[in-house]
Design an enzyme around this catalytic site. Structure first.
Site, PDB file in Angstrom:
ATOM      1  N   CYS A  62       0.702  -1.357   0.138  1.00 19.18           N
ATOM      2  CA  CYS A  62      -0.109   0.008  -0.005  1.00 19.18           C
ATOM      3  C   CYS A  62       0.667   1.231  -0.133  1.00 19.18           C
ATOM      4  O   CYS A  62       0.878   2.208  -0.969  1.00 19.18           O
ATOM      5  CB  CYS A  62      -0.932   0.003   1.098  1.00 19.18           C
ATOM      6  SG  CYS A  62      -2.332  -1.431   1.138  1.00 19.18           S
TER       7      CYS A  62
ATOM      8  N   HIS B  18      -2.870   7.154   4.371  1.00 14.22           N
ATOM      9  CA  HIS B  18      -1.805   5.992   4.798  1.00 14.22           C
ATOM     10  C   HIS B  18      -0.239   6.669   4.263  1.00 14.22           C
ATOM     11  O   HIS B  18       0.624   5.810   3.913  1.00 14.22           O
ATOM     12  CB  HIS B  18      -2.130   4.639   3.852  1.00 14.22           C
ATOM     13  CG  HIS B  18      -1.385   3.614   4.442  1.00 14.22           C
ATOM     14  ND1 HIS B  18      -1.210   2.363   3.789  1.00 14.22           N
ATOM     15  CD2 HIS B  18      -1.110   3.244   5.760  1.00 14.22           C
ATOM     16  CE1 HIS B  18      -0.802   1.571   4.656  1.00 14.22           C
ATOM     17  NE2 HIS B  18      -0.562   2.023   5.839  1.00 14.22           N
TER      18      HIS B  18
HETATM   19 CA    CA Z   1      -2.948  -2.160  -0.884  1.00 12.56          CA
END
Ligand code: CA
Length: 456
Positions: free
Chosen positions: A78, A136
């Protein structure tokens, strides 16, 4: 001139001609929309052949634009991919090679503030900039989207989220933190994917009269696997419960993309909006599977084989790029920033050495050859790496190197024996890697997620 120098030459060309680049009337500058999905398998959109999950609205992007069949994430998981997308650089250049743990007190684990973002650059070019969805890229205040070039934010700062609930009081775990609306905490109303879609459509309606950049980062179809009956009911024919819920989550994203596209079309903005659709990494397989399908690619999320890094990828600018075509040369999410800036007439800050290149001439057919002499991947500070040059792919997982010709072996099942080209690829990797730094932070050992549970 070697191709390796192309990114720097691009930078120089833009830097020398800002007056020319910015002279285009504002109404001719496209809006820019990046739709990023999370942990979607390569084969899980109709435009890549998916049969059991209809994705007509996502497919319309490929039909009106270009399907990049070798479109890559910069990382097999990610946060590093997002860091690369945001900066147009390999994330290894600045140590962002792992997932930051969710900790608002951690001033290290996040996209280094030394790096400027696509939002910084487009904002400087006169764009209003909105981030919606999963961030994130650090939870400390200095990493907040509003500090990274975005004028508006709606979403959550962690690596994932429960799709139905938040915890407003106390110290919630990462997946239960309240929604963040430009720095203010909010409860979540309804299904998270629907909420993000509604915010995206509202953003473009609110800013129809000015050039805008929208970064719409869905956390679907990342775990926890949760969907409401509205979407689950569409997939009663899928017996496997995991795949059924995953299909419902993807279907919700497709509806959301439709809501956004309908807004753009109603406002007469669709033809002059440059849109990217992609996933941040391949679908997880094995024990951590979310029900995704990377067929025909090998392995999945976390891996330097194609299943970890090659993703659904489409680029659409209906008013300028001829649509309904495939582009097969390797491209990457690091190309989004240079492409958007070339379209917008903006420039990255002086001294920024981009790794990405503008794809416009390649997608418009005015440039031939590969946009990149080679693309590179490195995980865990170098425990695994990979190089793709043309159709040649060297994968070096911890088990050791294997060379493939993807021309007739997309699935990386037939390693080439004793091939002299392998040393050349390794040498190129070493040269690339010489300009990288060690990871600034490590991924958290374990992320506590709520157990997936559907709601009526
Ligand atoms: Ca991901």
């Amino acid at each position: 001139m070697t191709r390796m120098k192309a990114p720097l030459l691009f930078l120089t060309a833009v830097a020398l001609s800002p007056a020319v680049a910015c002279a285009a009337p504002a109404q001719q500058r496209p809006n820019v929309v990046v739709i990023l999905v999370d942990d979607m398998g390569y084969a899980d959109v109709g435009f890549n052949g998916c049969k059991d999950i209809p994705t007509p609205r996502i497919d319309s992007l490929a039909r009106d634009g270009v399907r990049c069949t070798s479109g890559y994430a910069a990382h097999p998981f990610c946060s590093p991919t997002r860091a690369a997308l945001m900066t147009g650089r390999y994330q290894h250049r600045f140590g962002h090679e792992n997932n930051p743990k969710y900790d608002p007190a951690d001033e290290v684990a996040g996209l280094p503030v030394s790096q400027s973002t696509i939002a910084d650059a487009l904002r400087a070019a006169g764009y209003v900039t909105g981030a919606i969805g999963k961030w994130h890229l650090g939870a400390a205040p200095k990493f907040h989207p509003l500090r990274r070039g975005f004028s508006e934010n709606y979403g959550f700062l962690g690596g994932g989220h429960d799709y139905f609930q938040v915890q407003m009081d106390g110290e919630p775990k990462e997946y239960l933190i309240p929604m963040d609306r430009s720095g203010k905490k909010e409860p979540l109303e309804g299904y998270l994917t629907d909420a993000l879609s509604a915010e995206a459509a509202a953003f473009v309606r609110r800013h129809a009269q000015e050039p805008f950049f929208l970064y719409l980062a869905y956390n679907a179809p990342h775990a926890p696997l949760q969907a409401p009956e509205k979407y689950l009911a569409r997939f009663a024919a899928i017996a496997d419960e995991k795949r059924r819920t995953y299909a419902a989550m993807v279907s919700a994203v497709d509806d959301g993309v439709g809501l956004l596209l309908d807004a753009l079309k109603e406002l007469g903005l669709y033809d002059r909006t440059l849109l990217f659709f992609l996933s941040d990494n391949g679908g997880p397989v094995g024990v951590r599977s979310n029900g995704s399908d990377n067929t025909p690619l090998r392995e999945g999320k976390g891996s330097v084989f194609e299943g970890g890094i090659r993703v659904p990828f489409a680029v659409t600018w209906k008013g300028r790029i001829r649509g309904g075509r495939d582009y097969a040369r390797p491209v990457s999410c690091i190309d989004i920033l240079p492409t958007a800036l070339a379209a917008a007439g903006g420039a990255p800050p002086a001294g920024t050495a981009l790794d990405g290149v503008s794809l416009l001439p390649f997608l418009e057919g005015t440039a031939s050859g590969d946009p990149h002499a080679a693309l590179f991947w490195r995980t865990s500070g170098g425990k695994a790496h990979a190089i793709r040059a043309g159709n040649l792919k060297l994968a070096v997982p911890e088990s050791g190197p294997a060379l493939f010709d993807l021309t007739d072996d997309t699935g990386e099942t037939k390693p080439l024996a004793a091939d002299p080209r392998q040393a050349d690829l390794e040498s190129r990797y070493t040269q690339w890697n010489d300009r990288n730094v060690a990871p600034l932070f490590e991924s958290p050992k374990q992320v506590v997620r709520p157990k997936g549970k559907n709601r009526p």
